[in-house]
Design a protein around this motif. Structure first.
Motif, PDB file in Angstrom:
ATOM      1  N   LEU A   1      -6.024 104.484  45.846  1.00 21.65           N
ATOM      2  CA  LEU A   1      -4.540 103.998  45.822  1.00 21.65           C
ATOM      3  C   LEU A   1      -4.677 102.711  46.090  1.00 21.65           C
ATOM      4  CD1 LEU A   1      -1.470 104.061  45.923  1.00 21.65           C
ATOM      5  CD2 LEU A   1      -1.435 105.313  48.223  1.00 21.65           C
TER       6      LEU A   1
ATOM      7  N   LEU B   1      -2.341 108.224  39.205  1.00 28.93           N
ATOM      8  CA  LEU B   1      -1.935 106.551  39.559  1.00 28.93           C
ATOM      9  C   LEU B   1      -1.646 106.028  38.011  1.00 28.93           C
ATOM     10  CD1 LEU B   1      -4.098 105.675  42.482  1.00 28.93           C
ATOM     11  CD2 LEU B   1      -1.891 105.780  42.388  1.00 28.93           C
TER      12      LEU B   1
ATOM     13  N   ILE C   1       1.654 107.424  36.788  1.00 22.17           N
ATOM     14  CA  ILE C   1       2.609 106.525  37.354  1.00 22.17           C
ATOM     15  C   ILE C   1       2.812 105.355  36.911  1.00 22.17           C
ATOM     16  CG2 ILE C   1       3.559 105.752  39.804  1.00 22.17           C
ATOM     17  CD1 ILE C   1       1.827 107.884  41.072  1.00 22.17           C
ATOM     18  N   ASP C   2       1.690 104.584  36.786  1.00 25.66           N
ATOM     19  CA  ASP C   2       1.474 103.068  36.009  1.00 25.66           C
ATOM     20  C   ASP C   2       2.490 103.267  34.767  1.00 25.66           C
ATOM     21  OD1 ASP C   2       0.839 102.053  38.292  1.00 25.66           O
ATOM     22  OD2 ASP C   2      -1.403 102.088  37.690  1.00 25.66           O
TER      23      ASP C   2
ATOM     24  N   GLU D   1       7.502 101.039  44.470  1.00 29.56           N
ATOM     25  CA  GLU D   1       6.227 101.345  43.747  1.00 29.56           C
ATOM     26  C   GLU D   1       5.202 101.901  44.931  1.00 29.56           C
ATOM     27  OE1 GLU D   1       2.744  99.622  40.985  1.00 29.56           O
ATOM     28  OE2 GLU D   1       4.519  98.417  41.320  1.00 29.56           O
TER      29      GLU D   1
ATOM     30  N   LYS E   1       3.939 105.930  44.979  1.00 30.98           N
ATOM     31  CA  LYS E   1       2.549 106.232  44.997  1.00 30.98           C
ATOM     32  C   LYS E   1       1.830 107.051  46.233  1.00 30.98           C
ATOM     33  CE  LYS E   1       1.502 102.761  41.337  1.00 30.98           C
ATOM     34  NZ  LYS E   1       0.693 101.507  41.120  1.00 30.98           N
TER      35      LYS E   1
ATOM     36  N   CYS F   1       0.394 110.481  46.092  1.00 29.76           N
ATOM     37  CA  CYS F   1      -0.984 110.646  46.450  1.00 29.76           C
ATOM     38  C   CYS F   1      -1.122 111.697  47.653  1.00 29.76           C
ATOM     39  CB  CYS F   1      -1.619 109.420  46.663  1.00 29.76           C
ATOM     40  SG  CYS F   1      -1.623 108.360  45.209  1.00 29.76           S
TER      41      CYS F   1
END
Length: 1772
Positions: free
Chosen positions: A1272, A1359, A1362-1363, A1379, A1383, A1387
């Motif tokens: 992360l 990740l 998500i991006d 954001e 995350k 996570c």
């Protein structure tokens, strides 16, 4: 052979006789009587007479003896060496047969008594008759000869005598040795009696064989030579002439007489003045100029005429063609001949019937403009239909032979000194000296028309000149007609008989002038004096060409005489009035045909009522006048929304629709007018009658309009001189428009009647009665009549009318329906229509005195021989009104009108001809701007028309070279215009004209000389003009043949027209263009690309599965790799993956390239998307590469982690095995039989002891939270210090425990967030977060189901998800706090789950646990070995159950996913994103449930996942649906196992262990065999290898059946859990696409491929369904973004910083969204229906008030909603 029996002994017949007759007594006895006895020895000789002689038989008569004694007759017949004899009973008649025809025979007959006494022989001489010839066949006929043929008869034929008779008199007699003869020098059209006799060598002559035959008439003979016999019977039609065949586009010279008429017609239709110069080019002609050696004999035939046989007089060709053509072709020929200043037939002779016909109809269409000197001051002119003009006629005839060429004199007589032209064919013209065969008696007419110039005019007023071909003595009827219709008749002669009754006829009205030639040897002045006195002619009526007079002086005298006659007489007669005189004289009139008369009556019934044009139109044609213009205005406003002001758009549109509906109702309320009822009735009549009617209508209406328009044009001309008279000019233009009345106005009315009827109910009788109208119009198109596409007055297309006409046309010509389109564009009055008419021989309908308004299309058939070149069945020619029209220039929207028209016709065309004039640079710039704009628009919508620039009035031969500078200037201007147009259309990447289309200044420009050769009205068409236009035509056909794209069919043309016009009605064309053909092409491209993409994914999934299998087997007995280093092996696998991926990327790109090379399927329309799909292919490869590398890395790392554990397990197993073996030895040494209990105790004791000695180490655990935190931080390290600070503030272990909430900090932010949430009706940020969390949760669940160890790539992939989601939702404004929080949350819960997964994995693989699990198995094996039991069957079953069965099940589970996806992709629904969207919306409509719509609107992704799952379950509802696939994979596995067993058997396995290892190694690429199970199986395995192999085969077959049963019983839901590839995920990825939603209405993007640069939705919805409401009223918004983007309204949102921004400029805020107006005004009916149906439900759920639903929305039915859905998604 004679009757009786032969006595000769040499022939076969003799032998037969003696075989048959063996007792003479039988011959002499009558039945039952004894033989007669001889009374005396005397036998009387026979008395013989000849009764009959034939060609091969003779009958002889014998006188009776008068005695009762019976005699025998001996008959001998001889002829030279030939002879025979017979014996027969006494009889009165003897027949001798089998004789040779035409031969002298001696016949001897004697009697023989019973005792053998013979009489004296009696002899007779007979001659057989010669055989006449068999049937006479006439094998060829001409006008002067008959060719006869017959069969040669038997006998010694020397010759044949042929006699030809007529009316009982012998005409010819001739002899011939052959069996054929040509009888020549006969008279034409006479029936002859033909007799043919055979003459033998003995001079005997047979009876004649008779036949009759008729020589051809001169007409029949000529028609045969010209190949026109069939057309004489069937008549040549106008559509035959228009047809494009090889001859019309090639320059092959005519090689035979049958080519001549077609070459004449080809040139005449192109108004080529050289049309009459037609002759055959023979081989001999070309040899005259050869430079061969000269010999004296070469000069012998100098005086011979060359090829006179092959020459045909042009007048004969013209006469033949007029006789072989129908009235419409005759009319067209006469019109074109008149344009070329050729004389036109006035009286057409038929030399067969001796009748002639007045060609009144043929000349009806000739309209002439001229300026008599009385109008020269005012510059006015007279325009009249020539048959109605009262013009004095002067006739010229010939009496007897004449040495003067009358026609040549007339040509000089009509031509002024500057401009000589051959109006009449004369003997010094090409083929003019060829004998006339059928054209004698032809009377031609031409007109001298003044131009108003004293210096140039031969006569100051118009004069008609008639010329009779042939001697008036042979054509008295024609001469009488001319004498009664002419002002004067000039009789040319050489010698006159003083008793000439023709000239002394007192009934003639015309003055007689005698024209003699003193230069002729036969001229007699005395005879002339006598006749002149008898006729009472003065000296002034006699014109002599004296010996000292030349032609010029003679012509001057002739002109003076004619001028005097014309000036001093008032007798004028129109050709129409001449018809009465023709009837009196028995001359036929072509207009008397019943069809023509019925057509005339029908037309007159309509036009006779016209008094005042404007009033007539309002009364009889009310629907297409003001109402149609108002409808047009409303329609355009509905698209453009210029006057919406502050009113709600959808309500405004609804009001406009209501107004349109009322206007349609008003149209429907009108009764059918009398004129329209007559018109529709008339065009419903049979073909030829209908054509006559329309021609009469056009001519009558032109005559009516011409009178009215001439005055208005004069006013218009005056007002245009001053530009300040704008309003007055507008008014005159309106009057011009209103005063114009043509057939197109009636067709417009018909179109409006039809369109208005469609607003009625389907069952309404009024509607049903009018359904046939489009078919009538389609039939007319096929007959060669034009169809008005664009109504020039209303500037609109009656879309439904034209579409239905084209649909009917398509049905009528199907399957031959491919078309190519040629259009002309240019400034008004630059000869565009003339250019098309000259090029294709067509005639476009225009109202009298006005230029073309709007656009007309004509259909031309393509002949079979040209179809191969053009690959189409028809060519469509579109003629348009001129751009920059001065009439329209006064109107405010003239530029817009020009742009609309140009865009439409360019869009419809395959080739556009741009007609430009180089003189006026300003005007040219304007025209280029319009044209370039149109081409740019077409490029942007995927159409690639070709263009040709035509420069008229450029006649210099060096024009092409001289105009090089002009061409460069043109290109420069084109480039400037392109940049200007690109800027306007916001497509600035188009810098030059060549960016827009293929264009070369050298090949794209044509220079055409002026149309007229001299000063009109007497100027003929310039031959250079016709030739240049012909070259252009050939070039156009060549260009069309080389078109890359395939021809459209008629329905596709209709689609283009509809979509182009709908887009044109918007202000921004490119932005508004929607076309179903483009949509179809795009859909096909998406479908193909999706297929390739799935093949790629499926192939890579298969590859990765195999790679993972290899990794799982790495370091085991099943491994095939020779390396022992996992790192090295992984590198090798990655390298292979890259190779495989590269291969597939190349394949995808190649497929794409090949796809765009094809010509079918309109691929060229979507070429603009090629780059996007290439990028999508590259993106897909990158995405797959990341995924593959991650999977390989994770698999390798997890395997590497387990290798140490596997080694420990192996050591433990070995230690156990040693201990067990030692225990067995120990027990066996005691030699005591031990019970199972005792053995159990021993084993347990040993087991406990050995376990105490062992050390157990577990897998190293990873701190999942630490690893996840590291990943992360790596992900967020570029996000700044705030992100780092937040990560430090909260431990990951504390994240993801509670549901995620979008927390907004700070009072202002909270207030703003609350307001936005209220405005949108939902929290978009929270909604996005929930969607991302759901996707990540699914990912974690799938990883958990695989029960593997944790790997860092799992967090990295989360990740990445998500991006990508945040990237896709850039329109939703978020901050770094959101954001990081999101995350951390994801996570956190992912790490928590992965931690549990790792714990479960370690526990599963704990060595102590694994050993304990196998304890009972070890115990059993220990007992078996101790008791020395046979282990083969048991061990085989164990190996199968523990090692093979799980591996096979796993293989089936890994393979089943792609099969399910394959099966689902067979459904049309999943072929493309748009197909899925269409099916989804259609399903929602059928369910009729507002909750489903709510879930679709609020939770789109979860709803479609559910929908996909439902569809999968529906498709595989029974477990048997998947069983077929499972069974296939099971069979494949079993086959592989059996092959491995066979291979292991043949191997060199030294023991069972090696044997099993060989099997495992063979299966290593396919199956993952558990090492735990394999290790346990190997312990204490003492089985016999051969027996084991046998039982293994049996066990494997049992396993197959067990698994089959298991698969059958398992539910689909259970199966789905075990699949490695989840079908629902694959299908979701396919249909969700990029996942973007419209920023206004939240409709999902339908674009294909993931790398598209522009998002679009096929259908948009009211924004209220996306939770939008009005701030002031809290009512749901009904605006639809596809309407808003063309209006002047504004929007406000986060993206605009909550400032108001115009909808038209939405691209500035959302540059990657392409929101186009709806494909039609009805396209958004689907969502309007949903909104009005569930308005209250949506409002309740959204916490808003129900929307104000417009009135027209409330009338939308479910059926209309479904229809709009189909239209929006282009579903046929």
């Amino acid at each position: 052979m004679a009757e009786g029996e032969s006595t000769m002994d040499k022939s076969e017949e003799d032998e037969e006789f003696y075989d048959t007759v063996d007792d003479f007594s039988k011959l002499y006895c009558e039945e039952g009587k004894p033989p007669a006895t001889l009374q005396s020895d005397y036998v009387p000789p026979p008395e013989v007479t000849v009764l009959h002689v034939g060609s091969d038989t003779v009958s002889l008569g014998l006188a009776p003896t008068g005695s009762s004694v019976k005699y025998k007759l001996h008959v001998d017949y001889t002829c030279g060496a030939h002879g025979d004899s017979v014996i027969m009973e006494e009889r009165s008649t003897v027949d001798v047969e089998g004789l040779i025809p035409g031969t002298d025979y001696t016949v001897n007959i004697k009697r023989t008594a019973e005792n053998g006494t013979e009489s004296k022989a009696e002899s007779v001489l007979v001659s057989t008759e010669p055989i006449p010839p068999a049937t006479i066949t006439v094998c060829n006929r001409s006008s002067e000869s008959l060719c006869l043929q017959w069969d040669t008869p038997a006998g010694e034929v020397e010759s044949f005598i042929v006699t030809c008779c007529s009316d009982g008199e012998t005409v010819q007699e001739l002899a011939t040795e052959s069996n054929s003869v040509t009888v020549s020098s006969l008279r034409p059209g006479v029936c002859y009696s033909i007799q043919v006799s055979t003459q033998l060598k003995n001079r005997r002559i047979s009876q004649p064989t008779e036949a009759s035959a008729k020589t051809k008439t001169h007409l029949e003979s000529l028609l045969e030579d010209l190949g026109l016999e069939q057309l004489y019977r069937e008549k040549l039609s106008f559509s035959n002439i228009l047809e494009i065949n090889e001859m019309t586009i090639t320059d092959e010279p005519s090689k035979s007489k049958s080519d001549l008429p077609w070459y004449f017609l080809k040139k005449l239709m192109m108004a080529n003045v050289t049309a009459r110069n037609v002759k055959c080019t023979s081989v001999t002609e070309s040899t005259y100029d050869s430079a061969s050696e000269i010999v004296e004999s070469d000069f012998d035939n100098l005086l011979d005429s060359q090829n006179s046989v092959d020459m045909v007089n042009p007048l004969d060709i013209i006469t033949a063609l007029f006789l072989c053509s129908d009235g419409f072709v005759q009319q067209e020929m006469a019109l074109k001949m008149s344009m070329c200043q050729f004389a036109v037939p006035l009286l057409l002779p038929n030399c067969d019937t001796k009748q002639c016909t007045l060609m009144l109809w043929a000349m009806r269409d000739i309209v002439k403009k001229y300026r008599p000197q009385s109008l020269s001051e005012s510059k006015g002119f007279t325009e009249e239909r020539i048959v109605l003009s009262e013009i004095p006629m002067i006739s010229f005839v010939r009496l007897g032979e004449c040495s003067l060429s009358k026609s040549e004199i007339l040509n000089k007589f009509l031509s002024n000194s500057q401009q000589y032209h051959d109006t009449f064919v004369h003997q010094d013209m090409e083929c003019g000296d060829s004998p006339r065969r059928i054209s004698n008696g032809l009377t031609e007419i031409t007109w001298y028309l003044p131009c108003g110039s004293k210096n140039l005019d031969v006569f100051s007023q118009p004069v008609a000149v008639a010329n009779l071909r042939g001697d008036i003595a042979s054509f008295e009827t024609q001469y009488s007609f001319l004498c009664q219709t002419s002002l004067a008749v000039f009789v040319f002669f050489d010698n006159l008989e003083s008793e000439c009754s023709l000239l002394t006829n007192q009934n003639h009205k015309a003055q007689i002038f005698l024209v003699g030639n003193q230069q002729s040897n036969s001229f007699s002045l005395d005879d002339l004096k006598i006749l002149a006195t008898k006729l009472g002619l003065s000296k002034s009526n006699i014109i002599l060409k004296t010996k000292k007079m030349n032609d010029a002086d003679f012509v001057t005298i002739l002109r003076k005489k004619v001028s005097n006659v014309v000036e001093n007489s008032q007798m004028k007669m129109s050709i129409e009035r001449m018809a009465d005189i023709a009837h009196e004289l028995g001359i036929l009139v072509d207009e008397d045909s019943p069809e023509c008369q019925v057509g005339k009556q029908n037309a007159d019934a309509i036009t006779a009522e016209i008094q005042h044009i404007l009033e007539y139109k309002e009364e009889q044609l009310p629907r297409h006048c003001q109402i149609w213009k108002e409808l047009t205005s409303l329609e355009k406003e509905e698209f453009r929304l210029r006057k919406v002001g502050s009113e709600n758009i959808e309500k405004y549109k609804s009001d406009l629709q209501e107004q349109r509906k009322k206007l349609r109702q008003q149209q429907s309320s009108y009764e059918m007018s009398t004129a329209m009822a007559c018109f529709i009735n008339a065009i419903s009549s049979p073909g030829i009658e209908r054509c006559y009617f329309l021609k009469w209508m056009r001519m009558n209406l032109d005559n009516v309009s011409r009178l009215k328009l001439s005055g208005l044009r004069e006013q218009y001309k005056e007002k245009c001189k001053n530009s300040e008279n704008k309003e007055e000019i507008k008014e005159i233009d309106r009057q011009l428009s209103n005063s114009s009345l043509g057939t197109e106005h009636f067709f417009r009315e018909m179109g409006q009647i039809y369109e208005a009827s469609l607003s009625l109910h389907e069952t309404d009788p009024s509607r049903q009665q009018l359904q046939h109208l489009p078919k009538l119009c389609a039939e007319l198109l096929l007959d060669g009549f034009p169809l008005e596409l664009v109504d020039g007055d209303a500037s609109n297309i009656p879309l439904r009318w034209v579409s239905d006409v084209l649909s009917q046309l398509n049905d009528m010509v199907s399957p031959k329906r491919k078309i190519l389109v040629v259009t002309v564009l240019g400034v008004q009055s630059t000869g565009k229509s003339t250019l098309l008419n000259t090029m294709f021989g067509v005639q476009f309908a225009v109202s009298s005195g006005r230029c073309t308004r709007g656009a007309f299309m004509l259909l031309i058939k393509i002949n079979e021989d040209v179809k191969k070149v053009l690959n189409c069945d028809f060519m469509v020619i579109i003629d348009t009104e001129g751009l920059k029209s001065p009439e329209l220039a006064q109107l405010d929207n003239s530029f817009e009108h020009d742009n609309e028209l140009a865009t439409l016709v360019v869009g419809l065309s395959d080739i556009t001809i741009i007609n430009i004039a180089m003189e006026n640079s300003t005007e040219m710039k304007d025209i280029l701007q319009i044209v370039v704009h149109a081409f740019l628009r077409m490029k942007e919508v995927g159409k690639k028309p070709k263009c040709q620039f035509v420069h008229q009035n450029v006649s210099d031969v060096s024009a092409h070279e001289k105009n090089l500078r002009d061409r460069k200037l043109l290109l420069q201007q084109l480039n400037e215009m392109t940049q200007a147009a690109a800027k306007m259309e916001k497509k600035e990447d188009n810098k030059s004209f060549t960016d827009v289309m293929e264009y070369s200044p050298d090949t794209g420009n044509w220079y055409i000389p002026g149309l007229w050769n001299g000063n009109p009205p007497m100027a003929p068409v310039n031959a250079g003009y016709s030739e240049a236009v012909y070259e252009l035509k050939k070039n156009i056909v060549q260009l069309l043949g080389s078109c890359e794209s395939s021809a459209n069919n008629i329905l596709e043309f209709k689609e283009w027209m509809t979509s182009l016009w709908n887009a044109v009605k918007h202000e921004n064309f490119i932005f508004s263009f929607r076309n179903s053909l483009v949509a179809d092409a795009y859909m096909r491209l998406c479908t193909e690309f999706n297929k390739w993409e799935w093949k790629f994914r499926k192939d890579m999934y298969s590859w990765v599965t195999n790679a993972e299998t290899k990794i799982s087997n790495f370091g085991t007995v099943a491994a095939k790799s020779h390396t022992s280093d996992m790192g090295q092996f992984l590198t090798q696998m990655k390298s292979e993956a890259v190779t495989e991926l590269s291969k597939w990327e190349t394949k995808l790109l190649d497929n794409l390239t090949q796809y765009f090379k094809q010509t079918e399927g309109h691929v060229y329309l979507v070429e603009g998307y090629k780059e996007e799909f290439s990028n999508s292919a590259k993106n897909l490869r990158r995405e797959m590469e990341n995924s593959v590398v991650n999977q390989l890395t994770a698999a390798a790392d997890i395997k590497q982690g387990k290798r140490e554990l596997d080694r420990i397990k192996e050591n433990h197993t070995n230690e156990i095995e040693k201990a067990v073996c030692a225990l067995i030895d120990e027990c066996q040494k005691k030699n005591v039989q031990m019970t199972d209990d005792e053995l159990d105790k021993k084993f347990d004791k040993m087991w406990n002891e050995i376990l105490k000695k062992m050390t157990f180490s577990q897998l190293k655990t990873t701190d999942v939270f630490t690893r996840a935190d590291h990943c992360l931080r790596t992900n967020l390290k570029h996000k700044g210090s705030r992100a780092n600070q937040m990560l430090s503030q909260k431990r990951l272990q504390d994240c993801g425990v509670e549901p995620f909430k979008n927390a907004v900090e700070g009072f202002l932010k909270k207030a703003k967030h609350k307001a936005i949430t209220w405005w949108h009706g939902q929290d978009h940020v929270q909604q996005m977060a929930d969607s991302i969390i759901a996707a990540c949760t699914q990912f974690v669940t799938e990883k958990m189901e695989r029960k593997t160890n944790y790997h860092d790539t799992y967090i990295q992939e989360i990740l990445l998800i998500i991006d990508e989601s945040l990237q896709q939702n850039q329109n939703i404004k978020i901050d770094i706090e959101f954001e990081v929080s999101l995350k951390q949350h994801i996570c956190g819960f992912a790490a928590r789950h992965f931690e549990k997964m790792q714990k479960d994995f370690i526990q599963e693989n704990d060595p102590h646990r694994c050993l304990s699990l196998n304890k009972d198995k070890f115990r059993t094996d220990f007992k078996d070995v101790f008791h020395e039991r046979d282990q083969c069957q048991k061990k085989a079953e164990e190996f199968t159950d523990q090692c093979l069965k799980p591996a096979v099940e796993d293989f089936v589970h890994r393979s089943l996913g792609p099969n399910i996806v394959d099966e689902m992709l067979k459904c049309e629904e999943f072929s493309t994103r748009m197909s899925f969207q269409y099916s989804l919306l259609k399903d929602l409509l059928s369910k009729n449930n507002h909750e489903d719509y709510l879930r679709y609107s609020s939770s789109y992704e979860s709803y479609i996942k559910e929908r996909i799952m439902q569809q999968i379950e529906k498709c595989f509802s029974s477990s048997s649906a998947t069983f077929e696939f499972e069974d296939r994979h099971l069979q494949s596995s079993i086959s592989s196992i059996n092959d491995a067993i066979k291979k292991a058997k043949t191997g060199n396995g030294v023991n069972l262990k090696k044997f099993v290892e060989d099997i495992c190694k063979e299966l290593g690429d396919k199956l993952v065999i558990s090492q735990n199970a394999l290790g346990a199986f190997m312990i204490l395995n003492k089985a016999d290898q051969e027996q084991f192999a046998h039982w293994l085969t049996v066990s494997v077959n049992d396993m197959k059946e067990t698994l089959r049963e298991k698969f059958k019983k398992k539910t689909f839901a259970e199966k789905l859990k075990h699949l490695r590839m989840k079908p629902q995920n694959e299908l979701f990825t396919r249909v969700i696409g990029c996942g973007k939603q419209c920023p206004f209405c939240a409709m999902p993007c339908d674009a294909g491929g993931k790398a598209h640069s522009q998002h679009f939705a096929s259908l948009h919805r009211p924004e209220g369904l996306g939770r939008y409401r009005w701030m002031s009223t809290n009512k749901l918004v009904i605006d639809i973004c596809s309407s808003s983007v063309v209006s002047d309204t504004k929007f406000c949102c986060d993206a605009t910083n909550n400032k108001w921004h115009p909808y038209k400029g939405y691209r500035e805020i959302y540059p990657d969204w392409d929101i186009r107006p709806d494909v039609s005004l009805q396209a958004s009916d689907y969502w309007k229906y949903v909104m009005k149906t569930y308005n209250a439900d949506f409002a309740k759920v959204y916490g808003a008030k129900p929307a104000d639903i417009p009135l027209m929305w409330k009338k939308i039915t479910e059926k209309q909603a479904e229809a709009s859905l189909k239209e929006s998604f282009s579903i046929k």
